[in-house]
Every structure is written in C-alpha cells, then in structure tokens.
Scaffold this motif. Structure first.
Motif, mmCIF file in Angstrom:
data_model
loop_
_atom_site.group_PDB
_atom_site.id
_atom_site.type_symbol
_atom_site.label_atom_id
_atom_site.label_comp_id
_atom_site.label_asym_id
_atom_site.label_seq_id
_atom_site.Cartn_x
_atom_site.Cartn_y
_atom_site.Cartn_z
ATOM 1 N N ARG A 42 0.872 -1.197 0.039
ATOM 2 C CA ARG A 42 0.111 -0.014 0.041
ATOM 3 C C ARG A 42 0.751 1.321 -0.010
ATOM 4 N N GLY A 43 1.983 1.072 0.968
ATOM 5 C CA GLY A 43 2.624 2.368 0.855
ATOM 6 C C GLY A 43 3.522 2.679 -0.631
ATOM 7 N N SER A 44 3.984 1.590 -1.108
ATOM 8 C CA SER A 44 4.720 1.375 -2.507
ATOM 9 C C SER A 44 3.594 2.271 -3.357
ATOM 10 N N THR A 45 2.263 1.964 -3.456
ATOM 11 C CA THR A 45 1.493 2.274 -4.457
ATOM 12 C C THR A 45 1.163 3.879 -4.175
ATOM 13 N N ILE A 46 1.117 4.245 -3.016
ATOM 14 C CA ILE A 46 1.131 5.782 -2.609
ATOM 15 C C ILE A 46 2.311 6.612 -3.008
ATOM 16 N N ARG A 47 3.730 5.938 -2.776
ATOM 17 C CA ARG A 47 4.670 6.746 -3.127
ATOM 18 C C ARG A 47 4.889 6.534 -4.632
ATOM 19 N N SER A 48 4.606 5.694 -5.398
ATOM 20 C CA SER A 48 4.476 5.842 -6.673
ATOM 21 C C SER A 48 3.610 7.035 -7.269
ATOM 22 N N VAL A 49 2.691 7.241 -6.730
ATOM 23 C CA VAL A 49 1.900 8.622 -7.208
ATOM 24 C C VAL A 49 2.721 9.703 -7.103
ATOM 25 N N TRP A 50 3.270 9.784 -5.797
ATOM 26 C CA TRP A 50 4.092 11.043 -5.594
ATOM 27 C C TRP A 50 5.233 11.193 -6.554
ATOM 28 N N ARG A 51 6.096 9.767 -6.570
ATOM 29 C CA ARG A 51 7.181 9.993 -7.529
ATOM 30 C C ARG A 51 6.648 10.321 -8.885
ATOM 31 N N MET A 52 5.658 9.926 -9.291
ATOM 32 C CA MET A 52 5.100 10.427 -10.922
ATOM 33 C C MET A 52 4.808 11.993 -10.837
ATOM 34 N N LYS A 53 4.370 12.329 -9.592
ATOM 35 C CA LYS A 53 3.994 13.851 -9.404
ATOM 36 C C LYS A 53 4.849 14.576 -9.376
ATOM 37 N N TYR A 54 5.947 14.378 -8.524
ATOM 38 C CA TYR A 54 7.018 15.204 -8.008
ATOM 39 C C TYR A 54 8.498 15.315 -8.605
ATOM 40 N N LEU A 55 8.688 13.852 -8.740
ATOM 41 C CA LEU A 55 10.148 13.738 -9.371
ATOM 42 C C LEU A 55 10.491 14.364 -10.793
ATOM 43 N N SER A 56 11.469 14.812 -11.059
ATOM 44 C CA SER A 56 11.694 15.421 -12.216
ATOM 45 C C SER A 56 12.516 14.205 -13.410
ATOM 46 N N PRO A 57 11.818 14.260 -14.511
ATOM 47 C CA PRO A 57 12.326 13.383 -15.296
ATOM 48 C C PRO A 57 14.055 13.157 -15.555
ATOM 49 N N ALA A 58 14.441 14.425 -14.921
ATOM 50 C CA ALA A 58 16.197 14.377 -15.040
ATOM 51 C C ALA A 58 16.654 13.571 -13.799
ATOM 52 N N ARG A 59 15.744 12.878 -13.050
ATOM 53 C CA ARG A 59 16.304 12.188 -12.105
ATOM 54 C C ARG A 59 16.340 10.767 -12.366
ATOM 55 N N PRO A 60 17.438 9.926 -12.313
ATOM 56 C CA PRO A 60 17.264 8.535 -12.626
ATOM 57 C C PRO A 60 16.110 8.020 -11.822
ATOM 58 N N ALA A 61 15.968 8.129 -10.653
ATOM 59 C CA ALA A 61 14.745 7.576 -9.881
ATOM 60 C C ALA A 61 13.618 7.649 -10.612
ATOM 61 N N PHE A 62 13.104 8.567 -11.523
ATOM 62 C CA PHE A 62 12.177 8.804 -12.056
ATOM 63 C C PHE A 62 11.844 7.593 -13.291
ATOM 64 N N TRP A 63 12.954 7.368 -13.828
ATOM 65 C CA TRP A 63 12.903 6.237 -14.977
ATOM 66 C C TRP A 63 13.007 5.096 -14.414
ATOM 67 N N LEU A 64 13.790 4.864 -13.289
ATOM 68 C CA LEU A 64 13.927 3.421 -12.497
ATOM 69 C C LEU A 64 12.383 3.185 -11.903
ATOM 70 N N HIS A 65 11.703 4.036 -11.624
ATOM 71 C CA HIS A 65 10.324 3.743 -11.012
ATOM 72 C C HIS A 65 9.495 3.445 -12.080
ATOM 73 N N LEU A 66 9.470 4.166 -13.177
ATOM 74 C CA LEU A 66 8.842 3.690 -14.516
ATOM 75 C C LEU A 66 9.309 2.269 -14.928
ATOM 76 N N LEU A 67 10.398 2.001 -14.997
ATOM 77 C CA LEU A 67 11.050 0.758 -15.351
ATOM 78 C C LEU A 67 10.466 -0.500 -14.318
ATOM 79 N N ARG A 68 10.431 -0.084 -13.090
ATOM 80 C CA ARG A 68 9.727 -1.064 -12.314
ATOM 81 C C ARG A 68 8.314 -1.385 -12.630
ATOM 82 N N TRP A 69 7.621 -0.409 -12.949
ATOM 83 C CA TRP A 69 6.282 -0.803 -13.207
ATOM 84 C C TRP A 69 5.886 -1.357 -14.457
#
Length: 497
Positions: A326-353
């Motif tokens: 549940r926490g992972s799902t909520i955090r995914s929403v925040w990463r999509m909303k707030y993380l910049s595409p310039a951050r590797p974490a943004f793309w790793l997050h998308l790759l995980r999904w």
C-alpha cells in the motif's frame, strides 16, 4: 522454539565480494543463456506465436541483463584518513521510536549503539505511548550506560501519535545534528554500522544512505529463513542496482541516514501527509527517501549492516507486506507527480512498473491464453528458468558473512530459493495487487496488541487494552501535533516538476 532466553552473541556481519561476484557473474551468464535459448524455442512454435512473444522475451531479457550489470557496479564508499576526520566532526543523532516493542530486542539494539567503532553523538528514544510496557528497567540501564560512554541521550514518553510523530519529537531535541540516523526499536547495529553508513556523505551530493538489513532471528523457523533470504537478496540486487546510479527509491527502516536538513526542512509535510483525504500512517522511510531524491543522490552502503527481527508468523508477515505494498502504491503516485524526469529515480520507477506489468502479462499469457486459445503448451523446461536466476542472484546472500552463523547454515537457506520464488509468484503477487487496490487503507496494521516477535522466543503477553496505533488521531489533535513546523496541513511539500 524454546521459551528460554536464547543466548545472543555480539552480532557482526560484513560483505565478502570476491568469490560471490565471480560465481554470480558465471551463473547469471548461464541463466541468461538458458533463458535466451528457451525464448528462441518459444518463438519457433509457429508463425503467429513468433509475432506474439518475440518482442516480449527480448524486452525481459534486456531488462534482466541491465539489472545484472547495474548491481555489479555498486561499490561501498571507502574513506581516506582526511575524509574520516571530516566525518568525525559531524554531529550524528540516532532517532529511536518505540511502540510496544519487546524489551529484549530494544535493549539488544541500544547495546549495539554503544559498541560502535564510531560512537553516535546522541541517541534519542521516544516511547510512543506503548501499552505493553513502560520499559523502566531498560531506561534506567540505558541512561547510566550512555552517560558512562559519553553519549548524550534523551528518553521521552509521549501520547500515541504514530512513528512519524515519535521521530519528530526526537528531531526537536536534537536540533544541532548534522546527520540523522533513523532505525527501528528492534534494530541491532553491526559494530561498524555507524561508521560505514556515514562514509558516502563525503560526497556532497549524497543526501541519504541505506544500510543492509538482515534478520536477527533468521533461524527461528522456515518463514524467517525464507524472508531473510528474499529480503537480503532484494537489497543486494534491486537496490544495489539503483544505488549504482544514485537512485535508491526506498531506504529501510532498521538503518538509514539522512542529512539533517532533509528531515528538518520537510518535517511539516512529513507529519501531515494525506492520501485520498486520509492521514498516511506508514511508508515513512520511502517518503524521507523521496525528499532526499529531490535534493541529490540516494545511495546504499552495502558494508553498513543492521540486524532486525523478521516475522515468525504468517499473519504478521502478511500484514507487514500489505502495508509495504500500500505504501509503495502511494509513493509511486508521488514519484510520478513530483520527481523530475532528469532524475534517474523517475525512470527506474517507471521501469519497475513496466517490468511488473510485463511479467504479469507474460505469466497469464503462457499459462492461460496460449494453452486455451492456441493449444500451445510452454516447454516444461522453461519452468526452471526462474529458479536458475533466483539461485544465481541468491549467491549475493552468501556474500554476507555473519558472526553468529556458519556458512553451511546460510548455504542451506540459499538452497531454499525455490520456495521463496514460488511464494513471490503466488501468494505475494496476489497480496501485491490487493495492496494496490486497497492503498487507501492507510493504518499501520501491526503491533496493536504488543510485540509480535520476542527475543526469548516466547509468545508476548497482550496488553489489557487495544493500542490505538491503527487509528489515525482526531483531526484537531492531529493538526495541533503537526503545526510546530508548518502553519498549514499539506498533502506533501515537494516541488512539482
């Protein structure tokens, strides 16, 4: 297990890389070749099957190989004498929230703080309204021991408000800290854990550091063994790959370190986070990691090891895992909303999904669609591929050398990898999707009736009244507790991209 108190030696652990890395590369190469071979076999079923499966298998193969390359690139940060002196000048505070913890595990963890090769400057314990114990004996011992060791300390007992509020109370009494180390009340640090977790901060861009979490009670029963194997391997594969590019997405609660400004500057939104109008009572470590990602690099130090108590009962494990999902799902929403595409974490997050959905689709297609719609049964040998890959990646588990366990015992656990894979592909997969669907249930879910794991192996005695941890505080009280660092209730205070 016996009701007698188990003898717990001084717990220490270290990562041994050489043999494990060589074996890992060799076996992973064989597993990759095996997977590629069967992907070609699958593509030869018929012309229609080729168009359906070839690109999918190719995508999974490249994702797997990229992950393998990334986690082998991770290296622990090493210090020169000059850099070590710089770190010695930092004020390091350990924050310890306590709620219905087993006194034995709590004391074991506090003892470990005083055995550090680099002592913390201060340790701040906050009892978040525990109902199972007042910890009077542990507190009296600790205050004397910390004073003799020259470690400043405080011990507060506050009304129950949740883990984040307990941490905030500790932050308020340690305003001079340069680094905050967060941990759980059952965390037991290896003797060099503090020194090792500080090492990456010699790089100015590093904002948070994750440690490696292993089980104190890894031999308690089969569930504890499999959980330790799965959790340790995940950290040394998935999270090591993220760390190689400075994009660790979730620090673990038992041991993580943050630059103090990351915590202090975001404390208002940290305490006031809501999702779908409900206060979020979990996923605190991933939110702190997200704050750190907004400022710079988030890494893992594989030489910083902490022991923690893993669930010994399925009911405890399933509630914990649901909370994580549940926490992972909520955090995914925040990463999509707030993380910049310039951050590797943004793309790793998308790759995980992408990887999760692709694997799910392939599984359903091979087991249901192909046999029923096209009368094509997958080769039986393809069922061995996940186990080969699991055993290969599990060699990273054998690279953790423990002071309290012989290598043959760890090898026995490693051989249980097929059980962990079957569990992950069946029950845990269902729990993952159930957690995604029910992510609006933001209560804590565990330890309402006292400690669920005891150091002496006996069943904890439940308190006389149910603990209020799983019930969010009333709105007025909630706002009053949160406002010292923020004049308004925020959903989250991150900078939108």
């Amino acid at each position: 297990m016996s009701g007698r108190r188990r003898r717990i030696p001084v717990l220490a652990a270290r990562q041994h890389r050489s043999g494990t890395v060589l074996m890992g590369i060799f076996v992973l190469g064989l597993a990759a070749a095996w997977a590629a071979h069967h992907a070609l076999v699958a593509s030869d079923w018929n012309s229609r099957t080729t168009s359906r499966l070839s690109m999918v298998w190719l995508a999974l193969f490249f994702v797997f190989m990229a992950q393998t390359l990334m986690y082998h690139l991770e290296r622990p940060r090493r210090l020169t004498p000059r850099l070590a002196r710089q770190l010695d000048e930092l004020h390091v505070s350990i924050l310890v929230p306590v709620y219905n913890e087993d006194p034995g595990y709590l004391k074991l963890g506090l003892e470990s703080f005083l055995r550090q090769t680099r002592l913390p400057n201060s340790v701040h314990i906050v009892d978040d309204g525990s109902t199972s114990s007042d910890y009077a004996e542990v507190r009296a011992w600790w205050e004397q021991a910390a004073r003799q060791a020259g470690v400043a300390t405080s011990w507060q007992r506050v009304p129950n408000g949740g883990k984040r509020h307990a941490q905030a109370h500790a932050v308020r009494v340690s305003s001079d800290a340069d680094i905050y180390i967060t941990c759980d009340s059952d965390s037991c640090f290896a003797p060099d854990a503090v020194a090792e977790v500080l090492a990456p901060f010699t790089r100015p861009r590093v904002q948070s550091v994750a440690g490696i979490v292993i089980a104190t009670n890894n031999r308690a029963n089969l569930l504890a063994r499999i959980t330790d194997l799965w959790f340790t391997t995940t950290q040394l594969v998935d999270r090591s790959g993220q760390s190689a590019v400075g994009a660790v997405m979730v620090n673990s609660g038992p041991l993580a370190a943050y630059r103090a400004d990351v915590v202090r500057d975001n404390l208002g939104s940290y305490l006031n986070e809501t999702f779908m109008g409900r206060p979020v009572m979990f996923s605190d470590d991933s939110l702190l990691t997200l704050y750190a990602q907004e400022r710079g690099l988030t890494v893992q130090q594989p030489s910083a090891v902490v022991f923690t108590a893993m669930p010994e009962k399925w009911s405890h494990f399933s509630r914990m895992y649901l909370r994580w999902m549940r926490g992972s799902t909520i955090r995914s929403v925040w990463r999509m909303k707030y993380l910049s595409p310039a951050r590797p974490a943004f793309w790793l997050h998308l790759l995980r999904w992408f990887q999760m959905f692709l694997v799910q689709m392939v599984t359903v297609w091979l087991l249901l669609v192909e046999p029923l719609a096209f009368n094509n049964l997958p080769p039986a040998s393809m069922l061995w591929v996940p186990f080969l890959i699991g055993w290969a990646q599990g060699l990273r588990y054998l690279g953790i050398i423990r002071s309290d366990e012989r290598i043959r015992s760890r090898a026995l656990t490693w051989l249980m990898m097929p059980l962990a894979i079957v569990l992950a592909w069946t029950v845990l997969r269902w729990l993952r999707w159930y957690g995604i669907v029910t992510c609006a249930r933001t209560g804590w879910g565990t330890r309402q009736n006292g400690a669920e794991v005891s150091l002496n192996g006996s069943t904890p005695t439940p308190p006389t009244a149910p603990a209020p941890m799983d019930r969010p505080p009333a709105p007025a009280q909630h706002a009053k507790l949160l406002d010292p660092y923020s004049e308004q209730t925020l959903e989250i205070s991150l900078r939108p991209r």
